[in-house]
Design a protein around this motif. Structure first.
Motif, PDB file in Angstrom:
ATOM      1  N   SER A 214       0.938  -1.299  -0.024  1.00 33.51           N
ATOM      2  CA  SER A 214      -0.109   0.009   0.191  1.00 33.51           C
ATOM      3  C   SER A 214       0.851   1.204  -0.055  1.00 33.51           C
ATOM      4  CB  SER A 214      -0.943  -0.047   1.219  1.00 33.51           C
ATOM      5  OG  SER A 214      -1.732  -1.203   1.249  1.00 33.51           O
ATOM      6  N   ARG A 215       1.842   1.310   0.775  1.00 35.54           N
ATOM      7  CA  ARG A 215       2.841   2.413   1.024  1.00 35.54           C
ATOM      8  C   ARG A 215       3.541   2.312  -0.561  1.00 35.54           C
ATOM      9  NH1 ARG A 215       8.025   3.564   4.533  1.00 35.54           N
ATOM     10  NH2 ARG A 215       8.523   5.658   3.904  1.00 35.54           N
ATOM     11  N   LEU A 216       4.020   1.614  -1.208  1.00 36.89           N
ATOM     12  CA  LEU A 216       4.584   1.613  -2.207  1.00 36.89           C
ATOM     13  C   LEU A 216       3.681   2.276  -3.389  1.00 36.89           C
ATOM     14  CD1 LEU A 216       7.247   0.931  -3.887  1.00 36.89           C
ATOM     15  CD2 LEU A 216       6.383  -1.269  -4.413  1.00 36.89           C
ATOM     16  N   ARG A 217       2.433   1.743  -3.439  1.00 39.64           N
ATOM     17  CA  ARG A 217       1.520   2.361  -4.513  1.00 39.64           C
ATOM     18  C   ARG A 217       1.413   4.007  -4.110  1.00 39.64           C
ATOM     19  NH1 ARG A 217      -1.149  -2.493  -3.940  1.00 39.64           N
ATOM     20  NH2 ARG A 217      -2.269  -1.827  -2.198  1.00 39.64           N
ATOM     21  N   ARG A 218       1.243   4.446  -2.707  1.00 38.06           N
ATOM     22  CA  ARG A 218       1.155   5.714  -2.585  1.00 38.06           C
ATOM     23  C   ARG A 218       2.584   6.665  -2.792  1.00 38.06           C
ATOM     24  NH1 ARG A 218      -0.266   3.649   2.387  1.00 38.06           N
ATOM     25  NH2 ARG A 218       1.509   4.632   3.323  1.00 38.06           N
ATOM     26  N   GLU A 219       3.640   6.020  -2.450  1.00 38.35           N
ATOM     27  CA  GLU A 219       4.927   6.747  -2.481  1.00 38.35           C
ATOM     28  C   GLU A 219       5.871   6.532  -3.604  1.00 38.35           C
ATOM     29  OE1 GLU A 219       6.739   7.161   1.353  1.00 38.35           O
ATOM     30  OE2 GLU A 219       4.695   6.672   2.350  1.00 38.35           O
ATOM     31  N   GLY A 220       5.761   5.340  -4.465  1.00 33.71           N
ATOM     32  CA  GLY A 220       6.592   5.143  -5.444  1.00 33.71           C
ATOM     33  C   GLY A 220       7.818   4.876  -5.114  1.00 33.71           C
ATOM     34  N   LEU A 221       8.676   5.068  -6.091  1.00 34.66           N
ATOM     35  CA  LEU A 221      10.073   4.713  -5.830  1.00 34.66           C
ATOM     36  C   LEU A 221      10.934   5.145  -4.654  1.00 34.66           C
ATOM     37  CD1 LEU A 221      11.127   4.300  -9.612  1.00 34.66           C
ATOM     38  CD2 LEU A 221      10.479   2.433  -8.135  1.00 34.66           C
ATOM     39  N   THR A 222      10.391   6.444  -4.304  1.00 35.18           N
ATOM     40  CA  THR A 222      11.190   7.142  -3.229  1.00 35.18           C
ATOM     41  C   THR A 222      11.015   6.272  -1.725  1.00 35.18           C
ATOM     42  OG1 THR A 222       9.197   8.164  -2.488  1.00 35.18           O
ATOM     43  CG2 THR A 222      10.401   9.440  -3.944  1.00 35.18           C
ATOM     44  N   ARG A 224      11.048   2.698  -1.895  1.00 38.68           N
ATOM     45  CA  ARG A 224      11.430   1.507  -2.293  1.00 38.68           C
ATOM     46  C   ARG A 224      12.175   0.796  -1.595  1.00 38.68           C
ATOM     47  NH1 ARG A 224      13.452  -1.669  -6.419  1.00 38.68           N
ATOM     48  NH2 ARG A 224      14.769   0.266  -7.258  1.00 38.68           N
ATOM     49  N   GLY A 225      13.706   1.574  -1.534  1.00 38.67           N
ATOM     50  CA  GLY A 225      14.709   0.737  -0.527  1.00 38.67           C
ATOM     51  C   GLY A 225      14.331   0.688   0.835  1.00 38.67           C
ATOM     52  N   GLU A 226      13.698   1.540   1.621  1.00 36.86           N
ATOM     53  CA  GLU A 226      13.362   1.321   2.875  1.00 36.86           C
ATOM     54  C   GLU A 226      12.427   0.378   3.093  1.00 36.86           C
ATOM     55  OE1 GLU A 226      12.178   4.132   6.701  1.00 36.86           O
ATOM     56  OE2 GLU A 226      11.430   4.802   4.768  1.00 36.86           O
ATOM     57  N   LEU A 227      11.334   0.039   2.160  1.00 33.72           N
ATOM     58  CA  LEU A 227      10.417  -1.002   2.505  1.00 33.72           C
ATOM     59  C   LEU A 227      11.061  -2.267   2.106  1.00 33.72           C
ATOM     60  CD1 LEU A 227       7.324   0.765   0.030  1.00 33.72           C
ATOM     61  CD2 LEU A 227       7.421   0.502   2.789  1.00 33.72           C
ATOM     62  N   PHE A 228      11.716  -2.404   1.231  1.00 33.37           N
ATOM     63  CA  PHE A 228      12.618  -3.294   1.000  1.00 33.37           C
ATOM     64  C   PHE A 228      13.576  -4.022   1.956  1.00 33.37           C
ATOM     65  CE2 PHE A 228      16.654  -5.765  -0.876  1.00 33.37           C
ATOM     66  CZ  PHE A 228      15.967  -6.828  -1.632  1.00 33.37           C
ATOM     67  N   TYR A 229      14.107  -3.210   2.636  1.00 32.43           N
ATOM     68  CA  TYR A 229      15.068  -3.602   3.835  1.00 32.43           C
ATOM     69  C   TYR A 229      14.049  -3.843   5.346  1.00 32.43           C
ATOM     70  CZ  TYR A 229      18.169  -2.934   7.758  1.00 32.43           C
ATOM     71  OH  TYR A 229      18.953  -3.185   9.273  1.00 32.43           O
ATOM     72  N   ALA A 230      13.241  -3.328   5.172  1.00 28.48           N
ATOM     73  CA  ALA A 230      12.445  -3.665   6.212  1.00 28.48           C
ATOM     74  C   ALA A 230      11.382  -5.121   6.099  1.00 28.48           C
ATOM     75  CB  ALA A 230      11.144  -2.895   6.718  1.00 28.48           C
ATOM     76  N   GLY A 231      11.272  -5.168   4.838  1.00 30.13           N
ATOM     77  CA  GLY A 231      10.349  -6.512   4.262  1.00 30.13           C
ATOM     78  C   GLY A 231      11.301  -7.606   4.300  1.00 30.13           C
ATOM     79  N   GLN A 232      12.526  -7.510   4.079  1.00 33.59           N
ATOM     80  CA  GLN A 232      13.641  -8.471   4.288  1.00 33.59           C
ATOM     81  C   GLN A 232      13.775  -8.731   5.686  1.00 33.59           C
ATOM     82  OE1 GLN A 232      13.378  -9.735   0.957  1.00 33.59           O
ATOM     83  NE2 GLN A 232      15.291 -10.517   1.758  1.00 33.59           N
TER      84      GLN A 232
END
Length: 445
Positions: A214-222, A224-232
């Motif tokens: 949901s956050r990726l759809r709202r904020e886009g690529l900006t 993405r790196g933080e989301l990826f780190y947390a998800g991993q």
């Protein structure tokens, strides 16, 4: 060496070997790699200077000449991510050595050493003039960081979604009674499955993944790196919980959980980078992880490893390169958790691959292992192969450090350095500086 087959084999090795080192042989290796997207670089020990040095040079050439996006190493995800932030100019660490400060768990010398220090300095310099989408990264593949990954997930949620952070704290509180002792948790979960935290970590991973989408759809690529780190980190917690819960079920179970996690992380990195550039990844791990397990006796026990999984999934897109040595010195401990020592590496056992390469009489060479000519076909026959990890027990060399394998089925190529030297840790200890007194090794091991 009076066996006619081995004599023929030696002649074949001498004719096929490509002198390697001092900038020789790298062009031929780049040709062998071709357009592959996954290059897995091994090591026969966790404490050899030459292996780290050569892997660094190969990696920089892959980055500069073939647009590789990241190096993924046999280290914990949060610890390595601090290095990633440093080389990409994302944190406040002023010096390369500061970015290595989170490597506090045994064996610290694997990453807190002079070769890695120089390498990450080179990565940072390479990234300096590049836009964010063109910068290379440095990532950890391992899953031992259960508690530190929990802290990272909570820190991320505290910043982005305080209500979700409360739910995560409640779920992860399942681990609090074990006082950061993963093995105690594993034992309790094995003895009483009702005490397992499995449901909690799975639920937290699913919620985080949904919220991140949901956050990726709202904020886009900006974001993405933080989301990826947390998800991993959340995925690591789920896999680490399974790993520690399975510790008392046997070696094969935990080995497979760990290597499947590492292979998943390699693929996740490739997918992450493929959003903005080719998702090409260099992997640094021990030979035992990156050499195809199907070529070893461990396969009959049910073991799989990173090399096998990546080969099965990506075929010729994966290139597996092993490293061997005959003798020299190595940085290793005498038991798990003990101080690093500079140890003498015994000469290779007669009849082993390392002994065969030593008898070829070439100090250092690259040997391609695909499509072997007739005089090298016998290399396919299983022989002893040496593996030294973070613990080296020369007094039980044969039983502790050798296994049966078919080298050409394990790797696409092997780099042999006949005499190697110990990796230099950043923290010197008297026992490492003194080293072992050279000894006369017994012939029958």
């Amino acid at each position: 060496m009076n066996n006619q087959k081995d004599i023929t084999l030696l002649e074949g090795i001498r004719s096929a070997a490509i002198p390697f080192g001092e900038h020789r042989g790298y062009d031929e290796l780049m040709d062998l790699i071709g357009n592959a997207s996954f290059v897995l670089l091994g090591e026969a020990t966790h404490g050899t200077h030459e292996f780290y040095n050569i892997r660094a040079e190969i990696t920089m050439r892959l980055i500069r000449e073939k647009n590789f996006a990241a190096v993924a190493v046999e280290a914990d995800w949060p610890d390595a991510y601090r290095v990633n932030r440093y080389i990409r100019g994302m944190n406040l660490d002023r010096y390369a050595v500061d970015s290595l400060s989170d490597f506090k768990r045994f064996p610290t010398w694997m990453w807190r050493n002079t070769e890695v220090l120089d390498f990450i300095g080179e990565l940072r310099e390479h990234n300096t003039l590049l836009p964010d989408e063109g910068k290379v990264g440095f990532y950890g593949l391992d899953l031992y960081s259960l508690y530190s990954s929990i802290e990272e997930v909570l820190s991320y949620l505290d910043r982005t979604d305080p209500e979700a952070a409360k739910r995560a704290r409640y779920r992860y509180s399942c681990f609090e009674q074990f006082n950061h002792d993963e093995e105690s948790y594993g034992l309790e979960a094995a003895l009483n499955v009702d005490k397992s935290c499995e449901d909690e970590v799975v639920a937290q991973l699913r919620e985080l993944q949904q919220n991140n989408m949901s956050r990726l759809r709202r904020e886009g690529l900006t974001a993405r790196g933080e989301l990826f780190y947390a998800g991993q980190n959340a995925r690591l917690i789920k896999n680490a919980e399974e790993y520690y819960r399975s510790m008392f079920a046997g070696r094969v179970s935990t080995w497979n959980i760990r290597d499947r996690h590492m292979a998943e992380t390699v693929n996740a990195l490739a997918e992450h980078f493929s959003q903005t550039r080719p998702g090409k990844i260099v992997v640094w791990e021990h030979n035992s992880h990156i050499g195809d397990a199907r070529a070893t006796d461990f396969s009959s026990w049910g073991e799989v490893n990173v090399g096998q999984i990546i080969r099965e999934q990506h075929g010729s897109e994966a290139v597996l390169i092993g490293f061997t040595t005959s003798h020299g010195t190595v940085s290793a401990a005498s038991d798990w958790g003990e101080t690093v020592e500079r140890k003498q590496v015994r000469p290779a056992i007669p009849g082993s691959y390392e002994d065969l390469f030593h008898n070829a009489g070439i100090y250092s060479f690259l040997l391609p292992l695909r499509d072997l000519p007739g005089n090298l076909k016998a290399l396919n026959d299983k022989r002893l192969e040496r593996a030294i990890g973070v613990v080296y027990l020369p007094q039980s060399e044969r039983t502790s450090h050798y296994f049966q394998a078919s080298l050409p089925r394990q790797f696409d190529a092997v780099i042999h350095i006949d005499r190697t030297t110990a990796l230099e840790p950043l923290e010197y200890t008297p026992v490492w500086e003194e080293g072992e007194v050279p000894e006369t090794f017994p012939a029958g091991l």
